[in-house]
Motif scaffolding. Structure first.
Motif, PDB file in Angstrom:
ATOM      1  N   ALA A  84      66.501  44.957  72.034  1.00  0.00           N
ATOM      2  CA  ALA A  84      66.625  45.015  73.493  1.00  0.00           C
ATOM      3  C   ALA A  84      67.907  45.700  73.924  1.00  0.00           C
ATOM      4  CB  ALA A  84      66.566  43.603  74.071  1.00  0.00           C
ATOM      5  N   LEU A  85      68.844  45.937  73.019  1.00  0.00           N
ATOM      6  CA  LEU A  85      70.102  46.618  73.300  1.00  0.00           C
ATOM      7  C   LEU A  85      70.898  45.925  74.399  1.00  0.00           C
ATOM      8  CD1 LEU A  85      68.855  50.335  73.178  1.00  0.00           C
ATOM      9  CD2 LEU A  85      69.845  48.960  71.347  1.00  0.00           C
ATOM     10  N   ARG A  86      71.047  44.613  74.264  1.00  0.00           N
ATOM     11  CA  ARG A  86      71.823  43.874  75.255  1.00  0.00           C
ATOM     12  C   ARG A  86      72.459  42.665  74.569  1.00  0.00           C
ATOM     13  NH1 ARG A  86      69.232  39.367  77.543  1.00  0.00           N
ATOM     14  NH2 ARG A  86      67.114  39.015  76.777  1.00  0.00           N
ATOM     15  N   MET A  87      73.519  42.160  75.202  1.00  0.00           N
ATOM     16  CA  MET A  87      74.205  40.983  74.681  1.00  0.00           C
ATOM     17  C   MET A  87      73.446  39.732  75.106  1.00  0.00           C
ATOM     18  SD  MET A  87      78.201  39.838  75.096  1.00  0.00           S
ATOM     19  CE  MET A  87      78.014  39.477  76.842  1.00  0.00           C
ATOM     20  N   VAL A  88      73.186  38.825  74.146  1.00  0.00           N
ATOM     21  CA  VAL A  88      72.395  37.629  74.436  1.00  0.00           C
ATOM     22  C   VAL A  88      73.225  36.360  74.352  1.00  0.00           C
ATOM     23  CG1 VAL A  88      70.217  38.674  73.732  1.00  0.00           C
ATOM     24  CG2 VAL A  88      71.633  37.530  72.014  1.00  0.00           C
ATOM     25  N   ARG A  89      74.322  36.352  73.624  1.00  0.00           N
ATOM     26  CA  ARG A  89      75.159  35.172  73.511  1.00  0.00           C
ATOM     27  C   ARG A  89      76.622  35.596  73.411  1.00  0.00           C
ATOM     28  NH1 ARG A  89      71.048  33.180  74.703  1.00  0.00           N
ATOM     29  NH2 ARG A  89      69.944  31.388  73.736  1.00  0.00           N
ATOM     30  N   LYS A  90      77.498  34.694  73.893  1.00  0.00           N
ATOM     31  CA  LYS A  90      78.938  34.892  73.769  1.00  0.00           C
ATOM     32  C   LYS A  90      79.564  33.540  73.435  1.00  0.00           C
ATOM     33  CE  LYS A  90      81.269  37.368  76.760  1.00  0.00           C
ATOM     34  NZ  LYS A  90      81.974  37.752  77.999  1.00  0.00           N
ATOM     35  N   PHE A  91      80.303  33.490  72.322  1.00  0.00           N
ATOM     36  CA  PHE A  91      80.926  32.261  71.851  1.00  0.00           C
ATOM     37  C   PHE A  91      82.442  32.403  71.933  1.00  0.00           C
ATOM     38  CE2 PHE A  91      76.944  32.297  69.146  1.00  0.00           C
ATOM     39  CZ  PHE A  91      76.273  31.391  69.963  1.00  0.00           C
ATOM     40  N   GLU A  92      83.075  31.469  72.638  1.00  0.00           N
ATOM     41  CA  GLU A  92      84.520  31.463  72.808  1.00  0.00           C
ATOM     42  C   GLU A  92      85.070  30.107  72.388  1.00  0.00           C
ATOM     43  OE1 GLU A  92      84.617  34.440  76.707  1.00  0.00           O
ATOM     44  OE2 GLU A  92      85.157  32.314  76.914  1.00  0.00           O
ATOM     45  N   GLY A  93      86.314  30.103  71.967  1.00  0.00           N
ATOM     46  CA  GLY A  93      86.941  28.846  71.566  1.00  0.00           C
ATOM     47  C   GLY A  93      87.995  29.002  70.494  1.00  0.00           C
ATOM     48  N   ASN A  94      87.973  30.098  69.724  1.00  0.00           N
ATOM     49  CA  ASN A  94      88.971  30.313  68.684  1.00  0.00           C
ATOM     50  C   ASN A  94      90.314  30.679  69.314  1.00  0.00           C
ATOM     51  OD1 ASN A  94      87.302  30.083  66.165  1.00  0.00           O
ATOM     52  ND2 ASN A  94      86.203  31.772  67.101  1.00  0.00           N
ATOM     53  N   THR A  95      91.367  30.132  68.760  1.00  0.00           N
ATOM     54  CA  THR A  95      92.709  30.380  69.274  1.00  0.00           C
ATOM     55  C   THR A  95      93.525  31.305  68.389  1.00  0.00           C
ATOM     56  OG1 THR A  95      93.533  28.393  68.155  1.00  0.00           O
ATOM     57  CG2 THR A  95      92.746  28.147  70.426  1.00  0.00           C
ATOM     58  N   ASP A  96      92.968  31.770  67.297  1.00  0.00           N
ATOM     59  CA  ASP A  96      93.658  32.699  66.406  1.00  0.00           C
ATOM     60  C   ASP A  96      92.630  33.651  65.810  1.00  0.00           C
ATOM     61  OD1 ASP A  96      95.576  33.983  64.942  1.00  0.00           O
ATOM     62  OD2 ASP A  96      96.475  32.148  64.121  1.00  0.00           O
ATOM     63  N   ARG A  97      93.084  34.556  65.016  1.00  0.00           N
ATOM     64  CA  ARG A  97      92.227  35.614  64.458  1.00  0.00           C
ATOM     65  C   ARG A  97      91.046  35.039  63.688  1.00  0.00           C
ATOM     66  NH1 ARG A  97      92.313  38.254  59.493  1.00  0.00           N
ATOM     67  NH2 ARG A  97      94.266  37.163  58.935  1.00  0.00           N
ATOM     68  N   VAL A  98      89.852  35.563  63.964  1.00  0.00           N
ATOM     69  CA  VAL A  98      88.641  35.155  63.255  1.00  0.00           C
ATOM     70  C   VAL A  98      88.611  35.863  61.909  1.00  0.00           C
ATOM     71  CG1 VAL A  98      86.125  35.081  63.319  1.00  0.00           C
ATOM     72  CG2 VAL A  98      87.431  34.779  65.431  1.00  0.00           C
ATOM     73  N   THR A  99      88.500  35.086  60.835  1.00  0.00           N
ATOM     74  CA  THR A  99      88.573  35.639  59.484  1.00  0.00           C
ATOM     75  C   THR A  99      87.212  35.982  58.899  1.00  0.00           C
ATOM     76  OG1 THR A  99      88.597  33.391  58.588  1.00  0.00           O
ATOM     77  CG2 THR A  99      90.725  34.446  58.992  1.00  0.00           C
ATOM     78  N   ASP A 100      86.177  35.216  59.227  1.00  0.00           N
ATOM     79  CA  ASP A 100      84.860  35.494  58.660  1.00  0.00           C
ATOM     80  C   ASP A 100      83.788  34.871  59.540  1.00  0.00           C
ATOM     81  OD1 ASP A 100      83.004  36.554  56.994  1.00  0.00           O
ATOM     82  OD2 ASP A 100      83.478  35.326  55.246  1.00  0.00           O
ATOM     83  N   VAL A 101      82.563  35.372  59.395  1.00  0.00           N
ATOM     84  CA  VAL A 101      81.425  34.895  60.166  1.00  0.00           C
ATOM     85  C   VAL A 101      80.173  35.117  59.330  1.00  0.00           C
ATOM     86  CG1 VAL A 101      81.200  37.138  61.325  1.00  0.00           C
ATOM     87  CG2 VAL A 101      80.182  35.113  62.368  1.00  0.00           C
ATOM     88  N   CYS A 102      79.219  34.187  59.429  1.00  0.00           N
ATOM     89  CA  CYS A 102      77.965  34.340  58.701  1.00  0.00           C
ATOM     90  C   CYS A 102      76.861  33.582  59.422  1.00  0.00           C
ATOM     91  CB  CYS A 102      78.087  33.863  57.253  1.00  0.00           C
ATOM     92  SG  CYS A 102      78.158  32.074  57.036  1.00  0.00           S
ATOM     93  N   PHE A 103      75.614  34.067  59.243  1.00  0.00           N
ATOM     94  CA  PHE A 103      74.425  33.419  59.785  1.00  0.00           C
ATOM     95  C   PHE A 103      73.855  32.464  58.750  1.00  0.00           C
ATOM     96  CE2 PHE A 103      74.252  36.993  62.801  1.00  0.00           C
ATOM     97  CZ  PHE A 103      73.875  36.328  63.957  1.00  0.00           C
ATOM     98  N   SER A 104      73.152  31.434  59.223  1.00  0.00           N
ATOM     99  CA  SER A 104      72.330  30.629  58.324  1.00  0.00           C
ATOM    100  C   SER A 104      71.069  31.395  57.976  1.00  0.00           C
ATOM    101  CB  SER A 104      71.987  29.287  58.977  1.00  0.00           C
ATOM    102  OG  SER A 104      71.239  29.486  60.167  1.00  0.00           O
ATOM    103  N   GLU A 105      70.364  30.951  56.950  1.00  0.00           N
ATOM    104  CA  GLU A 105      69.193  31.682  56.478  1.00  0.00           C
ATOM    105  C   GLU A 105      68.110  31.759  57.543  1.00  0.00           C
ATOM    106  OE1 GLU A 105      67.074  33.892  53.578  1.00  0.00           O
ATOM    107  OE2 GLU A 105      69.169  33.280  53.737  1.00  0.00           O
ATOM    108  N   ASP A 106      67.923  30.695  58.342  1.00  0.00           N
ATOM    109  CA  ASP A 106      66.899  30.718  59.382  1.00  0.00           C
ATOM    110  C   ASP A 106      67.375  31.355  60.675  1.00  0.00           C
ATOM    111  OD1 ASP A 106      68.694  28.823  60.159  1.00  0.00           O
ATOM    112  OD2 ASP A 106      67.273  27.149  60.231  1.00  0.00           O
ATOM    113  N   GLY A 107      68.640  31.736  60.749  1.00  0.00           N
ATOM    114  CA  GLY A 107      69.153  32.410  61.926  1.00  0.00           C
ATOM    115  C   GLY A 107      69.461  31.505  63.099  1.00  0.00           C
ATOM    116  N   LYS A 108      69.397  30.199  62.923  1.00  0.00           N
ATOM    117  CA  LYS A 108      69.641  29.279  64.041  1.00  0.00           C
ATOM    118  C   LYS A 108      71.104  28.905  64.173  1.00  0.00           C
ATOM    119  CE  LYS A 108      65.013  27.216  63.753  1.00  0.00           C
ATOM    120  NZ  LYS A 108      64.239  25.957  63.565  1.00  0.00           N
ATOM    121  N   TRP A 109      71.873  29.032  63.102  1.00  0.00           N
ATOM    122  CA  TRP A 109      73.296  28.697  63.130  1.00  0.00           C
ATOM    123  C   TRP A 109      74.127  29.945  62.896  1.00  0.00           C
ATOM    124  CZ3 TRP A 109      73.619  23.755  59.548  1.00  0.00           C
ATOM    125  CH2 TRP A 109      73.040  22.669  60.232  1.00  0.00           C
TER     126      TRP A 109
END
Length: 910
Positions: free
Chosen positions: A547-572
């Motif tokens: 769809a070429l659009r932003m669907v979610r925005k997550f805020e709350g980190n107070t310092d540099r984000v070091t890593d990110v990963c999805f769960s296998e089912d894509g829900k987390w």
């Protein structure tokens, strides 16, 4: 309590504490320190891990071992373990303990202030007070302690001032002070020859000294800078002395020729901590601060040692990790230039991937192996689909213009090198492998994107955006790249904040959008089509690529984000930050569902495909830490209560062992409770019974099936011929079993020549027998009085089929014609009634279902006639029949639904 709870840490082999070696029978065991716990390896079985000790409140500073006992000094205390259970804690020192020495039936402990305590441990584990103490003086800073052979009750203590003293621990007096050397003494060891010891100094010199005459026999000097940190004499007849230094080099000295024998230049990457020659074997064991243990054998023609076996982990903190092989292994790349495969299940399967002939190239070029190895891996990508065909891992290395490929089937680096843009080589920053495993896309610091064929290593095409003003994909460094599951589109992100979607085969740009700030990392989920981006503004954005659009925005980190990963089912979506938090976001709900805080920030994370284990790496930590998903191992009614929501919960890092971890900063850790000291138990999770289902006993199928077919088994095993009487009677007394539970021994029939001895043996000798039926009835009666038959169920599970059959037959009612009216008040009828109550209760609870059914069948086969003749037992039998019918109808209904579905699918025409 959060969704993920600490489980254990892997990848730790040893630390900067000298190991302890002991020999039990024909096997040799080595005890090593791993932070706040200890591990025991079997040297004779390829260094297999045999035992992991529990977590202590503080880091271990010294170790000693004797048979099943392990002594670990932490802080000012000494913990005594019998195998993995702590049995005592010795307290008495006012300063930190640095050395432990096993001295006969005593343990000598030495602290940094020069106080030495003597502890007795043989049969005195309950007495926690020392049997004596010695003060070495304020001007004496001890650095090592040893016992010279054949010197009764005497020890030698070395100091940082360079002096060496001989003490008698029985009289607690100093006997002699040897002449001082001009450098601090770092280690001291006794030799197989009497009166000779070897002393290692911080100036790199080794002195072989005769302590009887206080004369120096010979001295050696290390060619490399640094102090002598470890020494060991060979005990297999060869006049060899091994010495290790702070540079990681092991030198072998010939004592007869008084010269250098050989040098192991690439023995370890860090300082040598311990050296030990195995008793009467040409095998040298070494440990180092580089998190490794190695064994060297002297079996070559020129006498030089070669590496026999070793165990190692990362010597520097890992930078990136990823689960592999359905969550059974973890790939890890560290700052030590090593690319490793860790096993989550069996520790001995962990290994380092080979970089092809590193040792030979290092010897040829006269360089260290670390200088020959590839530079540290920045990111890497892996797929499992083409593991058996060709290379399936691509790694990008720091300040390197090429990407390397690896073949995990052979645990070796591949033969191809991916070199994008040979005309203008720049460091490769990111890489991604397609879902089919045929292609790899790499991005460089100059904004170049190029696709390679993994089978041949040939470049296939490059992606160019002509709007950038030059022939490249991005106007700046490529921050991330990803491919979809069908090789339709390819997504790339630039450091300047632009996201581009490319036609994978056509190479033209399909769409583009701006983030508005520099992009650090992107992660793409191939099944739901969501792209997660991490930017410098600490905001995590989710984009729908279709769809070429932003669907979610997550805020709350107070310092540099070091890593990110999805769960296998894509829900987390899991994120880690330098503020020490690990957050779990629900993609569907668009909010944070759990967050934990650790003292050491997370640098990389990876979630297993089954979502049951989370792996993390941390700042300045050489291991990989595992967290278990508690929601997957709890009852369905409780699985939703683990998330903490927006609340951040502080937790400790997982320990080496799977037991309860202690925090050294907490008051509870400084003063553990007596129950924690005496008993170390694993945390258990209570499971609730699922309605309308039954719980099986988890016993082997043969155990409960043999109860049903016991008569057939007995008939099959019946001997064909009766036993033959021996020609001569045995010398011992034959026994005759009686109904009273006693074994009556008949006197031996004497010959005519010993009639006098026969007169003294006229009385029968009776010995009470321990009949198992008495234990059976006692356990059953106790469970019936407490109205809790769980212990009785566990008891009969441990019995063999023949034993259980015999115990049930012991309750048979022998009814005579004249006591029909009195048979109802016999104790056998009472016990049979209690057994029926037990069956009713167990079937109602639906526990150990198949085992209880087999026991009921055997019971009715033995006591069916007695139940039919007794009115009291008939009532209970009818109740048992009713409950059995109700439970079975519910189960059979579930079976029927499954049978109908299987029949329908098997007869369908597709």
């Amino acid at each position: 309590m959060g969704i993920f709870e600490p489980f254990r840490a892997i990848g730790y082999i040893t630390t900067q504490v000298p190991f302890s070696v002991q020999r039990l029978g024909t096997e040799t065991f080595v005890t090593v320190c791993v932070g706040k716990a200890f591990q025991i390896y079997n040297q004779c079985a390829k260094l297999n891990l045999v035992l992991v000790g529990p977590q202590l409140p503080k880091k271990i500073r010294a170790l000693a071992s004797y048979r099943d006992y392990t002594f670990a000094a932490y802080g000012c205390n000494i913990a005594v373990f019998k195998r993995a259970h702590q049995v005592a804690t010795w307290e008495g020192h006012n300063a930190k303990i640095n050395r432990l020495l096993l001295f006969g039936e005593h343990i000598l402990s030495l602290d940094v202030k020069g106080n030495m305590f003597i502890w007795g441990f043989k049969g005195k584990t309950e007495n926690n007070s020392p049997v004596g103490n010695i003060s070495l003086g304020n001007k004496f800073t001890p650095s090592c302690i040893m016992h010279p052979d054949t010197y009764l009750n005497k020890i030698i203590v070395g100091s940082q001032e360079g002096s060496l003293e001989l003490w008698n621990i029985s009289t607690k007096k100093k006997l002699y002070e040897f002449k001082s050397w001009s450098s601090a003494i770092s280690c001291c060891v006794s030799s197989p020859a009497l009166d000779l010891v070897a002393v290692g100094c911080s100036d790199g010199k080794i002195h072989v000294h005769n302590i009887r005459y206080d004369e120096e026999v010979v001295n050696f000097s290390h060619s490399t800078r640094g102090s002598v940190t470890a020494l060991s004499f060979s005990t297999d007849g060869q006049p060899l002395l091994a010495s290790g230094g702070s540079s990681g080099v092991i030198s072998i000295w010939n004592l007869e020729k008084r010269r250098l024998h050989s040098v192991i230049g690439d023995a370890h990457d860090c300082s040598i901590i311990s050296l030990h020659f195995l008793a009467n074997e040409p095998v040298l064991m070494s440990s180092s601060a580089d998190n490794s243990i190695k064994m060297w054998i002297f079996d070559t023609s020129d006498g030089d040692p070669r590496l026999l076996r070793f165990r190692s982990g990362h010597s520097a903190p890992p930078r990136c990790i990823s689960f592999y092989s359905n969550g059974r292994h973890i790939l890890s790349a560290g700052q030590d230039r090593a690319f490793r495969l860790f096993s989550v299940i069996q520790d001995q399967q962990s290994r380092e991937l080979s970089q092809r002939n590193v040792s030979k190239r290092a010897k040829k070029l006269k360089l260290k192996e670390t200088e020959i190895k590839l530079k540290p891996v920045i990111p890497f990508d892996v797929v499992e689909i083409r593991e058996r065909d060709w290379c399936n891992v691509v790694t990008c290395h720091m300040d390197t213009a090429q990407a390397c490929v690896w073949r995990l089937q052979n645990f070796v680096i591949g033969e191809h090198i991916l070199a994008p843009c040979p005309q203008n080589p720049t460091p490769v920053k990111v890489c991604s492998i397609s879902a089919c495993g045929n292609f790899a896309v790499v991005g460089t610091a100059a904004g170049w994107l190029e696709r390679f064929n993994l089978q041949s290593g040939i470049s296939r095409c490059s992606y160019i955006d002509m709007t950038e003003g030059r022939a490249c994909a991005h106007n700046g460094e490529v921050a991330g790249v990803a491919c979809d599951s069908t090789n339709t589109v390819m997504i790339s992100a630039g450091l300047n904040g632009d996201i581009k979607v490319w036609n994978f085969k056509g190479r033209d740009m399909m769409s583009r959008w701006e983030i508005g700030c520099p992009v650090v990392k992107i992660v793409y989920h191939r099944y739901n089509g969501l792209l997660a981006t991490v930017a410098d503004d600490l905001v995590i954005r989710l984009f729908d690529v279709v769809a070429l659009r932003m669907v979610r925005k997550f805020e709350g980190n107070t310092d540099r984000v070091t890593d990110v990963c999805f769960s296998e089912d894509g829900k987390w979506l899991l994120t880690s930050s330098m503020d020490g938090t690990l957050r779990i976001w629900d993609v569907i709900l668009g909010r944070q569902i759990d967050a934990i805080h650790v003292d050491v920030s997370v640098t990389a994370l990876s979630l297993s495909p089954n979502m049951d284990v989370l792996a993390t790496t941390h700042v300045d930590q050489n291991g990989v830490y595992l967290w278990v998903n508690q929601a997957m191992f709890s009852a369905p009614s409780k699985s939703g209560s683990y998330g903490s929501g927006k609340e951040i919960v502080s937790v400790n890092l997982p320990s080496i062992s799977t037991g309860n971890s202690l925090d050294s900063n907490s008051e509870e850790a400084d003063k553990p409770s007596p129950q924690e000291v005496l008993d170390v138990r694993l945390p258990t999770i209570e499971h609730e019974q699922i309605p309308y289902l039954v719980t099986l006993s988890m016993l082997p199928k043969s155990q409960w099936q043999s109860l049903i077919n016991l008569d057939i088994i007995k008939a099959r095993n019946k001997p064909i011929e009766p036993p033959k009487k021996p020609e001569k009677a045995p010398f011992f007394l034959p026994s005759i079993p009686s109904l009273s539970g006693e074994i009556v021994f008949k006197p031996r029939e004497s010959s005519e020549g010993d009639k006098d001895s026969q007169a003294g043996e006229t009385e029968n000798i009776k010995i009470k027998a321990d009949i198992p039926a008495f234990q059976f009835l006692q356990s059953f009666q106790q469970s019936a009085e407490e109205n809790d038959f769980a212990a009785f169920t566990d008891y009969i599970k441990g019995l063999s089929s023949s034993t259980l059959d015999m115990e049930l037959r012991m309750l048979q009612i022998v009814v005579q014609d004249d006591d029909d009216n009195e048979s109802s008040i016999r104790p056998e009828v009472h016990f049979i009634g209690l057994l029926l109550d037990y069956y009713i209760q167990e079937i109602s609870r639906r526990n150990s279902f198949e085992f209880i059914q087999a026991v009921i069948r055997l019971f009715l086969k033995i006591h069916g006639e007695s139940v039919r003749c007794q009115p009291i037992l008939q009532e209970k039998a009818e109740k048992l029949l009713h409950i059995q019918s109700v439970i079975w109808q519910k189960i059979d209904k579930l079976f029927q639904s499954t049978r109908c579905m299987v029949t329908f699918l098997s007869n369908s025409q597709f």
